[in-house]
Design a protein around this motif. Sequence first.
Motif, PDB file in Angstrom:
ATOM      1  N   HIS A 117      33.712  30.022  30.494  1.00  0.00           N
ATOM      2  CA  HIS A 117      34.577  30.424  29.389  1.00  0.00           C
ATOM      3  C   HIS A 117      34.218  31.838  28.922  1.00  0.00           C
ATOM      4  CE1 HIS A 117      37.137  30.157  25.924  1.00  0.00           C
ATOM      5  NE2 HIS A 117      36.132  30.558  25.180  1.00  0.00           N
ATOM      6  N   ASP A 118      32.940  32.164  28.903  1.00  0.00           N
ATOM      7  CA  ASP A 118      32.522  33.526  28.555  1.00  0.00           C
ATOM      8  C   ASP A 118      33.128  34.541  29.524  1.00  0.00           C
ATOM      9  OD1 ASP A 118      31.071  32.500  26.471  1.00  0.00           O
ATOM     10  OD2 ASP A 118      29.120  32.687  27.470  1.00  0.00           O
ATOM     11  N   GLY A 119      33.160  34.203  30.796  1.00  0.00           N
ATOM     12  CA  GLY A 119      33.787  35.081  31.793  1.00  0.00           C
ATOM     13  C   GLY A 119      35.270  35.250  31.538  1.00  0.00           C
ATOM     14  N   TRP A 120      35.935  34.157  31.141  1.00  0.00           N
ATOM     15  CA  TRP A 120      37.363  34.212  30.823  1.00  0.00           C
ATOM     16  C   TRP A 120      37.607  35.135  29.635  1.00  0.00           C
ATOM     17  CZ3 TRP A 120      40.471  33.005  26.665  1.00  0.00           C
ATOM     18  CH2 TRP A 120      41.834  32.939  26.940  1.00  0.00           C
ATOM     19  N   VAL A 121      36.759  35.033  28.608  1.00  0.00           N
ATOM     20  CA  VAL A 121      36.887  35.893  27.434  1.00  0.00           C
ATOM     21  C   VAL A 121      36.637  37.354  27.816  1.00  0.00           C
ATOM     22  CG1 VAL A 121      35.902  36.420  25.165  1.00  0.00           C
ATOM     23  CG2 VAL A 121      36.369  34.064  25.798  1.00  0.00           C
ATOM     24  N   LEU A 122      35.694  37.604  28.710  1.00  0.00           N
ATOM     25  CA  LEU A 122      35.441  38.964  29.187  1.00  0.00           C
ATOM     26  C   LEU A 122      36.675  39.516  29.900  1.00  0.00           C
ATOM     27  CD1 LEU A 122      33.498  41.338  29.693  1.00  0.00           C
ATOM     28  CD2 LEU A 122      32.799  40.172  31.790  1.00  0.00           C
ATOM     29  N   GLY A 123      37.290  38.714  30.770  1.00  0.00           N
ATOM     30  CA  GLY A 123      38.509  39.151  31.450  1.00  0.00           C
ATOM     31  C   GLY A 123      39.626  39.453  30.467  1.00  0.00           C
ATOM     32  N   LEU A 124      39.781  38.609  29.465  1.00  0.00           N
ATOM     33  CA  LEU A 124      40.796  38.833  28.435  1.00  0.00           C
ATOM     34  C   LEU A 124      40.514  40.122  27.673  1.00  0.00           C
ATOM     35  CD1 LEU A 124      43.244  37.739  26.859  1.00  0.00           C
ATOM     36  CD2 LEU A 124      41.634  36.525  25.395  1.00  0.00           C
ATOM     37  N   ALA A 125      39.246  40.374  27.366  1.00  0.00           N
ATOM     38  CA  ALA A 125      38.874  41.604  26.659  1.00  0.00           C
ATOM     39  C   ALA A 125      39.207  42.840  27.497  1.00  0.00           C
ATOM     40  CB  ALA A 125      37.394  41.575  26.314  1.00  0.00           C
ATOM     41  N   LEU A 126      38.971  42.780  28.803  1.00  0.00           N
ATOM     42  CA  LEU A 126      39.297  43.913  29.665  1.00  0.00           C
ATOM     43  C   LEU A 126      40.796  44.170  29.703  1.00  0.00           C
ATOM     44  CD1 LEU A 126      36.849  43.296  32.650  1.00  0.00           C
ATOM     45  CD2 LEU A 126      36.687  45.063  30.881  1.00  0.00           C
ATOM     46  N   VAL A 127      41.588  43.112  29.756  1.00  0.00           N
ATOM     47  CA  VAL A 127      43.044  43.265  29.754  1.00  0.00           C
ATOM     48  C   VAL A 127      43.512  43.884  28.442  1.00  0.00           C
ATOM     49  CG1 VAL A 127      45.224  41.980  29.720  1.00  0.00           C
ATOM     50  CG2 VAL A 127      43.494  41.453  31.435  1.00  0.00           C
ATOM     51  N   LEU A 128      42.927  43.450  27.327  1.00  0.00           N
ATOM     52  CA  LEU A 128      43.324  43.997  26.028  1.00  0.00           C
ATOM     53  C   LEU A 128      42.789  45.419  25.804  1.00  0.00           C
ATOM     54  CD1 LEU A 128      42.844  40.816  23.825  1.00  0.00           C
ATOM     55  CD2 LEU A 128      44.984  41.767  24.703  1.00  0.00           C
ATOM     56  N   LEU A 129      41.709  45.787  26.471  1.00  0.00           N
ATOM     57  CA  LEU A 129      41.136  47.111  26.351  1.00  0.00           C
ATOM     58  C   LEU A 129      41.891  48.148  27.195  1.00  0.00           C
ATOM     59  CD1 LEU A 129      38.723  48.802  25.260  1.00  0.00           C
ATOM     60  CD2 LEU A 129      37.512  48.194  27.356  1.00  0.00           C
ATOM     61  N   ALA A 130      42.493  47.727  28.280  1.00  0.00           N
ATOM     62  CA  ALA A 130      43.148  48.648  29.209  1.00  0.00           C
ATOM     63  C   ALA A 130      44.170  49.576  28.541  1.00  0.00           C
ATOM     64  CB  ALA A 130      43.792  47.866  30.356  1.00  0.00           C
ATOM     65  N   PRO A 131      45.027  49.105  27.632  1.00  0.00           N
ATOM     66  CA  PRO A 131      45.999  50.020  27.019  1.00  0.00           C
ATOM     67  C   PRO A 131      45.373  51.104  26.144  1.00  0.00           C
ATOM     68  CG  PRO A 131      46.703  47.749  26.733  1.00  0.00           C
ATOM     69  CD  PRO A 131      45.316  47.719  27.291  1.00  0.00           C
ATOM     70  N   ALA A 132      44.116  50.962  25.772  1.00  0.00           N
ATOM     71  CA  ALA A 132      43.452  51.963  24.939  1.00  0.00           C
ATOM     72  C   ALA A 132      43.125  53.234  25.720  1.00  0.00           C
ATOM     73  CB  ALA A 132      42.171  51.385  24.341  1.00  0.00           C
ATOM     74  N   PHE A 133      43.134  53.141  27.038  1.00  0.00           N
ATOM     75  CA  PHE A 133      42.837  54.302  27.864  1.00  0.00           C
ATOM     76  C   PHE A 133      44.139  54.977  28.275  1.00  0.00           C
ATOM     77  CE2 PHE A 133      38.967  51.930  28.160  1.00  0.00           C
ATOM     78  CZ  PHE A 133      37.986  52.894  28.273  1.00  0.00           C
ATOM     79  N   PRO A 134      44.107  56.306  28.410  1.00  0.00           N
ATOM     80  CA  PRO A 134      45.319  56.993  28.881  1.00  0.00           C
ATOM     81  C   PRO A 134      45.649  56.538  30.299  1.00  0.00           C
ATOM     82  CG  PRO A 134      43.448  58.506  28.756  1.00  0.00           C
ATOM     83  CD  PRO A 134      43.004  57.210  28.177  1.00  0.00           C
ATOM     84  N   GLY A 135      46.916  56.648  30.659  1.00  0.00           N
ATOM     85  CA  GLY A 135      47.353  56.196  31.985  1.00  0.00           C
ATOM     86  C   GLY A 135      46.508  56.795  33.095  1.00  0.00           C
ATOM     87  N   GLY A 136      46.383  56.071  34.147  1.00  0.00           N
ATOM     88  CA  GLY A 136      45.614  56.565  35.277  1.00  0.00           C
ATOM     89  C   GLY A 136      44.788  55.471  35.905  1.00  0.00           C
ATOM     90  N   THR A 137      43.809  55.911  36.655  1.00  0.00           N
ATOM     91  CA  THR A 137      42.980  54.996  37.428  1.00  0.00           C
ATOM     92  C   THR A 137      42.182  54.049  36.542  1.00  0.00           C
ATOM     93  OG1 THR A 137      42.785  56.704  39.110  1.00  0.00           O
ATOM     94  CG2 THR A 137      41.235  54.879  39.230  1.00  0.00           C
ATOM     95  N   THR A 138      41.625  54.550  35.448  1.00  0.00           N
ATOM     96  CA  THR A 138      40.792  53.711  34.579  1.00  0.00           C
ATOM     97  C   THR A 138      41.583  52.541  34.024  1.00  0.00           C
ATOM     98  OG1 THR A 138      39.499  55.646  33.961  1.00  0.00           O
ATOM     99  CG2 THR A 138      39.275  53.714  32.567  1.00  0.00           C
ATOM    100  N   ARG A 139      42.786  52.807  33.564  1.00  0.00           N
ATOM    101  CA  ARG A 139      43.616  51.738  33.004  1.00  0.00           C
ATOM    102  C   ARG A 139      43.940  50.686  34.057  1.00  0.00           C
ATOM    103  NH1 ARG A 139      49.170  52.903  29.856  1.00  0.00           N
ATOM    104  NH2 ARG A 139      47.710  53.478  28.228  1.00  0.00           N
ATOM    105  N   ARG A 140      44.309  51.128  35.250  1.00  0.00           N
ATOM    106  CA  ARG A 140      44.652  50.175  36.314  1.00  0.00           C
ATOM    107  C   ARG A 140      43.446  49.353  36.753  1.00  0.00           C
ATOM    108  NH1 ARG A 140      47.872  54.571  38.021  1.00  0.00           N
ATOM    109  NH2 ARG A 140      46.256  55.235  39.481  1.00  0.00           N
TER     110      ARG A 140
END
Length: 100
Positions: A55-78
């Motif tokens: 479950h901790d891993g699932w929460v980590l994956g969810l956090a990464l998905v929610l964090l992605a839009p905070a970065f400008p478009g490009g490789t980091t976001r993808r």
Amino acid sequence: MTPFSVVQVQPVTVPVGPAAADPLDFPSHWLLEPPGEFQEGWARLFVSTDLAWWHDGWVLGLALVLLAPAFPGGTTRRVLLATGVLTGAVCAVAQAWVIP
């Protein structure tokens, strides 16, 4: 829905016997819940460390998905989005495997 909930519910209730069962017949180290309003028979309260880790891993994956839009478009976001989706999916399936 327990394996996929954002807030993991522990302990997990595992049915172990009918209401007429003698609780002294079950192993003494089990934490038992008696029959009542919400269940028909005896149940064991079980805390699964494997379930908690996945479950901790699932929460980590969810956090990464929610964090992605905070970065400008490009490789980091993808990369964040792909890693989050993959981590979340793998951990959600693993939770379903290990839930008692």
